[in-house]
Design a protein around this motif. Structure first.
Motif, PDB file in Angstrom:
ATOM      1  N   GLY A  44       0.747  -1.252   0.000  1.00  0.00           N
ATOM      2  CA  GLY A  44       0.000   0.000   0.000  1.00  0.00           C
ATOM      3  C   GLY A  44       0.777   1.303   0.000  1.00  0.00           C
ATOM      4  N   ARG A  45       2.099   1.256  -0.158  1.00  0.00           N
ATOM      5  CA  ARG A  45       2.858   2.515  -0.028  1.00  0.00           C
ATOM      6  C   ARG A  45       2.443   3.551  -1.080  1.00  0.00           C
ATOM      7  NH1 ARG A  45       7.925   2.004  -3.403  1.00  0.00           N
ATOM      8  NH2 ARG A  45       7.394   0.355  -4.854  1.00  0.00           N
ATOM      9  N   ASN A  46       2.140   3.108  -2.300  1.00  0.00           N
ATOM     10  CA  ASN A  46       1.769   4.050  -3.359  1.00  0.00           C
ATOM     11  C   ASN A  46       0.336   4.567  -3.174  1.00  0.00           C
ATOM     12  OD1 ASN A  46       4.290   3.737  -4.734  1.00  0.00           O
ATOM     13  ND2 ASN A  46       3.573   1.706  -5.381  1.00  0.00           N
ATOM     14  N   ALA A  47      -0.549   3.676  -2.782  1.00  0.00           N
ATOM     15  CA  ALA A  47      -1.945   4.068  -2.538  1.00  0.00           C
ATOM     16  C   ALA A  47      -2.021   5.091  -1.401  1.00  0.00           C
ATOM     17  CB  ALA A  47      -2.773   2.830  -2.188  1.00  0.00           C
ATOM     18  N   VAL A  48      -1.259   4.836  -0.351  1.00  0.00           N
ATOM     19  CA  VAL A  48      -1.275   5.740   0.806  1.00  0.00           C
ATOM     20  C   VAL A  48      -0.701   7.101   0.409  1.00  0.00           C
ATOM     21  CG1 VAL A  48      -0.194   6.104   3.078  1.00  0.00           C
ATOM     22  CG2 VAL A  48      -1.282   3.905   2.526  1.00  0.00           C
ATOM     23  N   GLU A  68      -3.932  -5.914   4.098  1.00  0.00           N
ATOM     24  CA  GLU A  68      -4.179  -5.645   5.516  1.00  0.00           C
ATOM     25  C   GLU A  68      -3.106  -4.671   6.030  1.00  0.00           C
ATOM     26  OE1 GLU A  68      -4.901  -5.885   9.510  1.00  0.00           O
ATOM     27  OE2 GLU A  68      -3.044  -6.835   8.905  1.00  0.00           O
ATOM     28  N   LYS A  69      -1.874  -4.876   5.574  1.00  0.00           N
ATOM     29  CA  LYS A  69      -0.800  -3.951   5.958  1.00  0.00           C
ATOM     30  C   LYS A  69      -0.997  -2.587   5.296  1.00  0.00           C
ATOM     31  CE  LYS A  69       3.471  -5.705   6.348  1.00  0.00           C
ATOM     32  NZ  LYS A  69       4.643  -6.503   5.870  1.00  0.00           N
ATOM     33  N   ALA A  70      -1.561  -2.578   4.094  1.00  0.00           N
ATOM     34  CA  ALA A  70      -1.846  -1.307   3.420  1.00  0.00           C
ATOM     35  C   ALA A  70      -2.818  -0.482   4.267  1.00  0.00           C
ATOM     36  CB  ALA A  70      -2.431  -1.573   2.030  1.00  0.00           C
ATOM     37  N   SER A  76      -1.917   4.677   9.943  1.00  0.00           N
ATOM     38  CA  SER A  76      -0.792   5.332  10.622  1.00  0.00           C
ATOM     39  C   SER A  76      -0.523   6.715  10.035  1.00  0.00           C
ATOM     40  CB  SER A  76       0.466   4.461  10.539  1.00  0.00           C
ATOM     41  OG  SER A  76       1.016   4.546   9.235  1.00  0.00           O
ATOM     42  N   LYS A  77      -0.944   6.942   8.783  1.00  0.00           N
ATOM     43  CA  LYS A  77      -0.730   8.262   8.144  1.00  0.00           C
ATOM     44  C   LYS A  77      -2.020   9.077   8.126  1.00  0.00           C
ATOM     45  CE  LYS A  77       3.379   7.070   6.081  1.00  0.00           C
ATOM     46  NZ  LYS A  77       4.660   7.676   6.224  1.00  0.00           N
ATOM     47  N   SER A  78      -3.045   8.551   8.810  1.00  0.00           N
ATOM     48  CA  SER A  78      -4.343   9.250   8.896  1.00  0.00           C
ATOM     49  C   SER A  78      -4.939   9.572   7.531  1.00  0.00           C
ATOM     50  CB  SER A  78      -4.204  10.545   9.723  1.00  0.00           C
ATOM     51  OG  SER A  78      -3.719  10.245  10.998  1.00  0.00           O
ATOM     52  N   VAL A  79      -4.833   8.614   6.601  1.00  0.00           N
ATOM     53  CA  VAL A  79      -5.523   8.763   5.313  1.00  0.00           C
ATOM     54  C   VAL A  79      -6.423   7.548   5.115  1.00  0.00           C
ATOM     55  CG1 VAL A  79      -3.670  10.130   4.267  1.00  0.00           C
ATOM     56  CG2 VAL A  79      -3.697   7.639   3.945  1.00  0.00           C
TER      57      VAL A  79
END
Ligand SMILES: C[S@@+](CC[C@H](N)C(=O)[O-])C[C@H]1O[C@@H](n2cnc3c(N)ncnc32)[C@H](O)[C@@H]1O
Length: 199
Positions: A44-48, A68-70, A76-79
């Motif tokens: 999920g790094r790109n989606a986040v 699930e980790k995404a 954790s980034k409040s998005v």
């Protein structure tokens, strides 16, 4: 459990939590605030990242463990992001749904990839943008990450053929240094593409 579920099982992020460089540099091709589908989005790094830039993002992957980790990363980034666990093999897109579709290191067998890319065209709104970065077959000589099967590694010519009918705004094949977690590290052979569905 799939190989990707196993890879994503540890608490650490295999490709890190920072977005892909190409995506960061080209995300603004997608209409501000638009809805974006990230294919093979893993942890999920790109989606986040895109959600943090104000996009309405759906992350799709076959790995429930990754997604699930995404969601955890998004929290954790409040998005907010939405996730879909699905296999891209034969996946059907809703017509004209997306302002942007993103494919970062989503390496698929060539036959599946061609079918998927025809669906990408269907799924984009007129004016919608497809962003892709992938390793090319030259990467097999670099040993700095990516699949070991040449059939999964597209060339610019193959992608251009798959996406016939799209306006190719940028299409390059070349070398760049990639540092993305433990998964990708070092000088790499990549193809990058920015393509727009004609209005
Ligand atoms: C190299 S990882 C890239 C993850 C993410 N795009 C990133 O850049 O961090 C490839 C991802 O594609 C997903 N994937 C591979 N084949 C797939 C398929 N047939 N359907 C859905 N996802 C698939 C894997 O589960 C994996 O998460």
């Amino acid at each position: 459990m799939s190989i990707w579920d196993e890879r994503y099982a540890p608490n650490t992020y295999f490709y890190g939590t920072e977005p892909n460089d190409f995506l960061r540099e080209h995300a603004s091709f997608i209409a501000p605030g638009g809805n974006v589908l990230c294919l093979g989005e893993g942890e999920g790094r790109n989606a986040v990242y895109l959600a943090g830039r104000g996009y309405d993002v759906v992350a799709l992957d076959q790995s429930p463990v990754g997604l699930e980790k995404a969601q955890r990363l998004a929290n954790s980034k409040s998005v907010r992001i939405q996730t879909i666990v699905a296999n891209l093999d034969g996946y059907r897109f809703e017509s004209g749904r997306w302002d942007g579709i993103v494919s970062i290191w989503c390496h698929l067998p060539s036959a599946m990839r061609t079918v998927l890319h025809r669906q990408v065209i269907v799924g984009l709104k007129p004016g919608g943008v497809f962003l892709l970065e992938a390793y090319t077959a030259q990467q097999l000589r670099y040993g700095t990450g990516g699949p070991k099967d040449a059939d999964l590694l597209p060339s610019l010519a193959e992608l251009t053929h798959d996406l016939e009918g799209m306006e190719i705004l940028q299409g390059t094949e070349g070398e760049r240094v990639v540092h993305e977690g433990a998964g990708h590290a070092g000088l790499s052979a990549v193809v990058q593409m920015v393509a727009r569905r004609p209005t």
